[in-house]
Write a protein that holds these residues in place. Structure first.
Motif, PDB file in Angstrom:
ATOM      1  N   ARG A 186       0.823  -1.196   0.000  1.00 37.16           N
ATOM      2  CA  ARG A 186       0.000   0.000   0.000  1.00 37.16           C
ATOM      3  C   ARG A 186       0.860   1.250   0.000  1.00 37.16           C
ATOM      4  N   ALA A 187       0.359   2.303  -0.643  1.00 35.44           N
ATOM      5  CA  ALA A 187       1.086   3.567  -0.700  1.00 35.44           C
ATOM      6  C   ALA A 187       0.964   4.352   0.603  1.00 35.44           C
ATOM      7  N   ARG A 188      -0.111   4.105   1.334  1.00 36.64           N
ATOM      8  CA  ARG A 188      -0.358   4.840   2.560  1.00 36.64           C
ATOM      9  C   ARG A 188      -0.487   3.872   3.740  1.00 36.64           C
ATOM     10  N   VAL A 189       0.252   4.147   4.797  1.00 33.72           N
ATOM     11  CA  VAL A 189       0.155   3.348   6.022  1.00 33.72           C
ATOM     12  C   VAL A 189      -0.987   3.912   6.856  1.00 33.72           C
ATOM     13  N   PRO A 190      -1.987   3.121   7.205  1.00 28.59           N
ATOM     14  CA  PRO A 190      -3.097   3.629   8.022  1.00 28.59           C
ATOM     15  C   PRO A 190      -2.604   4.172   9.366  1.00 28.59           C
ATOM     16  N   PHE A 191      -3.238   5.238   9.816  1.00 23.57           N
ATOM     17  CA  PHE A 191      -2.917   5.766  11.144  1.00 23.57           C
ATOM     18  C   PHE A 191      -3.584   4.900  12.207  1.00 23.57           C
ATOM     19  N   VAL A 192      -3.010   4.890  13.401  1.00 29.14           N
ATOM     20  CA  VAL A 192      -3.617   4.245  14.569  1.00 29.14           C
ATOM     21  C   VAL A 192      -3.631   5.278  15.683  1.00 29.14           C
ATOM     22  N   ASP A 193      -4.826   5.754  16.031  1.00 28.88           N
ATOM     23  CA  ASP A 193      -4.973   6.797  17.041  1.00 28.88           C
ATOM     24  C   ASP A 193      -4.844   6.252  18.457  1.00 28.88           C
ATOM     25  N   GLU A 194      -4.801   7.172  19.412  1.00 27.14           N
ATOM     26  CA  GLU A 194      -4.859   6.799  20.824  1.00 27.14           C
ATOM     27  C   GLU A 194      -6.229   6.184  21.116  1.00 27.14           C
ATOM     28  N   PRO A 195      -6.327   5.279  22.074  1.00 26.43           N
ATOM     29  CA  PRO A 195      -7.623   4.657  22.397  1.00 26.43           C
ATOM     30  C   PRO A 195      -8.630   5.677  22.902  1.00 26.43           C
ATOM     31  N   VAL A 196      -9.916   5.400  22.611  1.00 21.80           N
ATOM     32  CA  VAL A 196     -10.983   6.323  22.997  1.00 21.80           C
ATOM     33  C   VAL A 196     -12.037   5.608  23.832  1.00 21.80           C
ATOM     34  N   SER A 197     -12.753   6.389  24.631  1.00 22.01           N
ATOM     35  CA  SER A 197     -13.901   5.896  25.373  1.00 22.01           C
ATOM     36  C   SER A 197     -15.128   5.931  24.457  1.00 22.01           C
ATOM     37  N   THR A 198     -16.254   5.428  24.947  1.00 17.58           N
ATOM     38  CA  THR A 198     -17.481   5.469  24.144  1.00 17.58           C
ATOM     39  C   THR A 198     -17.937   6.906  23.911  1.00 17.58           C
ATOM     40  N   ASN A 199     -17.821   7.761  24.922  1.00 23.21           N
ATOM     41  CA  ASN A 199     -18.198   9.160  24.737  1.00 23.21           C
ATOM     42  C   ASN A 199     -17.308   9.847  23.705  1.00 23.21           C
ATOM     43  N   GLN A 200     -16.020   9.565  23.750  1.00 21.39           N
ATOM     44  CA  GLN A 200     -15.105  10.138  22.752  1.00 21.39           C
ATOM     45  C   GLN A 200     -15.414   9.605  21.356  1.00 21.39           C
ATOM     46  N   LEU A 201     -15.775   8.326  21.283  1.00 15.18           N
ATOM     47  CA  LEU A 201     -16.127   7.743  19.997  1.00 15.18           C
ATOM     48  C   LEU A 201     -17.390   8.394  19.439  1.00 15.18           C
ATOM     49  N   SER A 202     -18.343   8.729  20.318  1.00 13.85           N
ATOM     50  CA  SER A 202     -19.583   9.352  19.849  1.00 13.85           C
ATOM     51  C   SER A 202     -19.312  10.703  19.191  1.00 13.85           C
ATOM     52  N   HIS A 203     -18.300  11.422  19.661  1.00  8.55           N
ATOM     53  CA  HIS A 203     -17.933  12.695  19.022  1.00  8.55           C
ATOM     54  C   HIS A 203     -17.393  12.446  17.615  1.00  8.55           C
ATOM     55  N   ARG A 204     -16.666  11.346  17.467  1.00 10.22           N
ATOM     56  CA  ARG A 204     -16.155  11.005  16.138  1.00 10.22           C
ATOM     57  C   ARG A 204     -17.299  10.607  15.208  1.00 10.22           C
ATOM     58  N   VAL A 205     -18.301   9.944  15.753  1.00 14.18           N
ATOM     59  CA  VAL A 205     -19.486   9.598  14.969  1.00 14.18           C
ATOM     60  C   VAL A 205     -20.133  10.859  14.416  1.00 14.18           C
ATOM     61  N   SER A 206     -20.262  11.873  15.256  1.00 18.95           N
ATOM     62  CA  SER A 206     -20.924  13.116  14.864  1.00 18.95           C
ATOM     63  C   SER A 206     -20.188  13.831  13.732  1.00 18.95           C
ATOM     64  N   SER A 207     -18.856  13.674  13.687  1.00 14.58           N
ATOM     65  CA  SER A 207     -18.067  14.385  12.677  1.00 14.58           C
ATOM     66  C   SER A 207     -17.829  13.566  11.412  1.00 14.58           C
ATOM     67  N   SER A 208     -18.250  12.313  11.386  1.00 14.40           N
ATOM     68  CA  SER A 208     -18.042  11.457  10.216  1.00 14.40           C
ATOM     69  C   SER A 208     -19.186  11.612   9.224  1.00 14.40           C
ATOM     70  N   ALA A 209     -18.877  11.381   7.952  1.00 15.82           N
ATOM     71  CA  ALA A 209     -19.921  11.456   6.924  1.00 15.82           C
ATOM     72  C   ALA A 209     -20.934  10.330   7.085  1.00 15.82           C
TER      73      ALA A 209
END
Length: 243
Positions: free
Chosen positions: A143-166
Motif C-alpha cells: 500500500r502507498a499509505r500506512v493507516p494511522f492508529v490513534d490513541e484509544p478512545v472511550s465510548t463518549n469520545q467515539l460518539s464525538h467522532r461519529v458526529s463528525s463522520s460522513a
C-alpha cells in the motif's frame, strides 16, 4: 505483478539512493533482490518512487530512481473503530483490516472489552504493537499509505467522532438494516465500528445511534471481533472505485 514496497523516513531527492538499515537488510537478505531488479520506496503517506537496483551489499542496496508519483487521497476514507480484543486477536484484527484497505484505526475501550489498555507503559506497549502490525501489513499489501492508529478512545469520545463522520456503520447482530443496502458518501470519513468479544451494550448502541450512527449487519451469521472488520471492509470496498 506489483513490485515490493519498502518504507523509508524520507524519499530520495536525487537520482541515487542507498537503502540500508532494517529495510535494506530485508531487501538484500530476505527478499534477495539482485542488480537489475526493481522495487518501490514509499514514505507511507502516498508518495512513491520506483527504483532499479544497481548493486547489492551485505545489508544494503544501491538504487537508481526511475519514476516518481503520488497516490491520491482516498475518497471516502474508511476508519475502523475496533474494540480492544484480548491477546493477539487484536493485532490480527488490525492486520486483516489493513490488508482489506482500511485507512485508519481507532482503538475503542468498549464496556465489555476483556483487554484493558490502562494509561501508562503497558497501554503504550499494546498501542505500539497495533501500530507496528499495521505498518508491516501495509508493506505486505504493498500500500502507498500506512493507516494511522490513534490513541484509544472511550465510548463518549467515539460518539464525538461519529458526529463528525460522513457516515458511521455499527456492526451488530440485532440490526435489521443490511450494510449492503446503505448508500456510501462520495467523500469524508466512513466510520466502521466493531465491538468486543462480549458484544456492544444496549447503552453503547443508544449513545452511538443518538450521535448519528446506523446499526447494520453483514449477514445471517455472527463474526468474531477479530475478523468482522475485514469482512465488512471487503463489502464496502467492492461498492467503491477507490480500491
Amino acid at each position: 505483478m506489483t513490485l515490493p514496497v519498502f518504507l523509508v523516513e524520507a524519499l530520495p531527492s536525487g537520482e541515487e539512493f542507498v537503502l540500508d538499515g532494517p529495510e535494506g537488510r530485508h531487501a538484500a537478505t530476505v527478499k534477495r533482490l539482485r542488480a537489475g531488479e526493481e522495487l518501490v520506496l514509499s514514505d507511507g503517506s502516498g508518495a512513491q518512487v520506483r527504483c532499479s537496483v544497481v548493486a547489492v551489499e551485505k545489508d544494503a542496496l544501491a538504487l537508481r530512481v526511475v519514476e516518481r508519483w503520488v497516490e491520491p487521497e482516498p475518497a471516502p476514507r474508511v476508519v475502523l473503530a475496533q474494540a480492544l480484543v484480548k491477546g493477539d486477536r487484536g493485532e490480527l484484527a488490525v492486520e486483516l483490516a489493513t490488508e482489506a484497505g482500511v485507512d485508519g484505526v481507532v482503538p475503542w475501550r468498549a464496556a465489555r472489552c476483556v483487554a484493558k489498555w490502562e494509561d501508562g507503559p503497558r497501554g503504550a506497549k499494546a498501542l505500539g504493537r497495533w501500530r507496528s502490525t499495521v505498518r508491516e501489513a501495509a508493506k505486505q499489501a504493498r500500500r502507498a499509505r500506512v493507516p494511522f492508529v490513534d490513541e484509544p478512545v472511550s465510548t463518549n469520545q467515539l460518539s464525538h467522532r461519529v458526529s463528525s463522520s460522513a457516515l458511521t456503520l455499527v456492526l451488530h447482530e440485532s440490526a435489521t438494516e443490511r450494510l449492503a443496502d446503505v448508500p456510501l458518501p462520495d467523500s469524508g470519513d466512513v466510520l466502521l465500528v466493531v465491538g468486543p468479544e462480549g458484544g456492544i451494550t444496549p447503552e453503547e448502541l443508544d449513545t452511538l445511534r443518538s450521535s448519528g450512527a446506523r446499526i447494520v449487519r453483514l449477514g445471517p451469521t455472527v463474526l468474531r471481533a477479530s475478523t468482522a472488520a475485514a469482512v465488512a471492509l471487503g463489502a464496502i470496498g467492492v461498492r467503491t472505485t477507490r480500491w
